[in-house]
Design an enzyme around this catalytic site. Structure first.
Site, PDB file in Angstrom:
ATOM      1  N   GLY A  53       0.816  -1.210   0.000  1.00  0.00           N
ATOM      2  CA  GLY A  53       0.000   0.000   0.000  1.00  0.00           C
ATOM      3  C   GLY A  53       0.846   1.255   0.000  1.00  0.00           C
ATOM      4  O   GLY A  53       1.769   1.398  -0.796  1.00  0.00           O
ATOM      5  N   ALA A  79       1.567   0.425 -12.241  1.00  0.00           N
ATOM      6  CA  ALA A  79       0.929   0.539 -10.920  1.00  0.00           C
ATOM      7  C   ALA A  79       1.165   1.905 -10.280  1.00  0.00           C
ATOM      8  O   ALA A  79       0.245   2.520  -9.729  1.00  0.00           O
ATOM      9  CB  ALA A  79       1.421  -0.569 -10.002  1.00  0.00           C
ATOM     10  N   ASP A  81       1.889   4.735 -11.805  1.00  0.00           N
ATOM     11  CA  ASP A  81       1.162   5.752 -12.563  1.00  0.00           C
ATOM     12  C   ASP A  81      -0.323   5.721 -12.211  1.00  0.00           C
ATOM     13  O   ASP A  81      -0.952   6.772 -12.075  1.00  0.00           O
ATOM     14  CB  ASP A  81       1.338   5.531 -14.065  1.00  0.00           C
ATOM     15  CG  ASP A  81       2.781   5.716 -14.507  1.00  0.00           C
ATOM     16  OD1 ASP A  81       3.457   6.604 -13.954  1.00  0.00           O
ATOM     17  OD2 ASP A  81       3.229   4.968 -15.389  1.00  0.00           O
ATOM     18  N   ALA A 111      -4.482  -2.199 -11.629  1.00  0.00           N
ATOM     19  CA  ALA A 111      -3.494  -2.112 -12.709  1.00  0.00           C
ATOM     20  C   ALA A 111      -2.571  -3.326 -12.760  1.00  0.00           C
ATOM     21  O   ALA A 111      -2.189  -3.765 -13.846  1.00  0.00           O
ATOM     22  CB  ALA A 111      -2.666  -0.833 -12.570  1.00  0.00           C
TER      23      ALA A 111
END
Length: 135
Positions: A53, A79, A81, A111
């Site tokens: 996270g 991921a 982006d 993503a």
């Protein structure tokens, strides 16, 4: 709200020379490292932790935004982006910082379940549905 974020890093080593990659390092230690970048009460640092996270760090506190659960990772290319874009959109819409962080973690999780860069970016409706489902 965006002005209150001083740095956003995928790991402290990208801005603090000689520090370890962020994944697997205790959040308290990461927060202490990130605080080196803070030079005032109104500043914050966000450390993206990949599969763990993200961490929002202020001068006195830190908050962990856990990753949205993923059962199969196909490609992590976009991921970060996806996270950045979703975070910016959520803040621009006036969502609270904590909600923006979790929304971004949801977008990044979606993503990584798809191959490629642009093709892996989820539609807004998909992100909202996954975000709402986790509550």
């Amino acid at each position: 709200m965006v002005r209150s974020v001083s740095y956003m890093a995928c790991c402290p080593s990208s801005v603090l020379e000689g520090t370890p990659p962020a994944e697997g390092v205790p959040h308290g230690e990461l927060a202490d490292l990130a605080r080196r970048l803070i030079h005032g009460e109104d500043q914050a640092v966000i450390v993206k932790l990949g599969a763990e996270g993200a961490l929002h760090v202020t001068e006195t506190t830190h908050t962990h935004w856990p990753a949205h659960p993923v059962t199969h990772i196909r490609d992590t290319t976009a991921a970060g982006d996806a996270w950045n874009g979703a975070f910016a959109v959520a803040l621009a819409e006036g969502r609270p910082l904590s909600e923006a962080g979790q929304f971004a973690c949801t977008a990044a999780a979606l993503a990584v379940t798809r191959p490629g860069a642009i093709p892996s970016l989820a539609a807004r409706t998909e992100i909202e549905a996954a975000f709402t489902a986790q509550d």
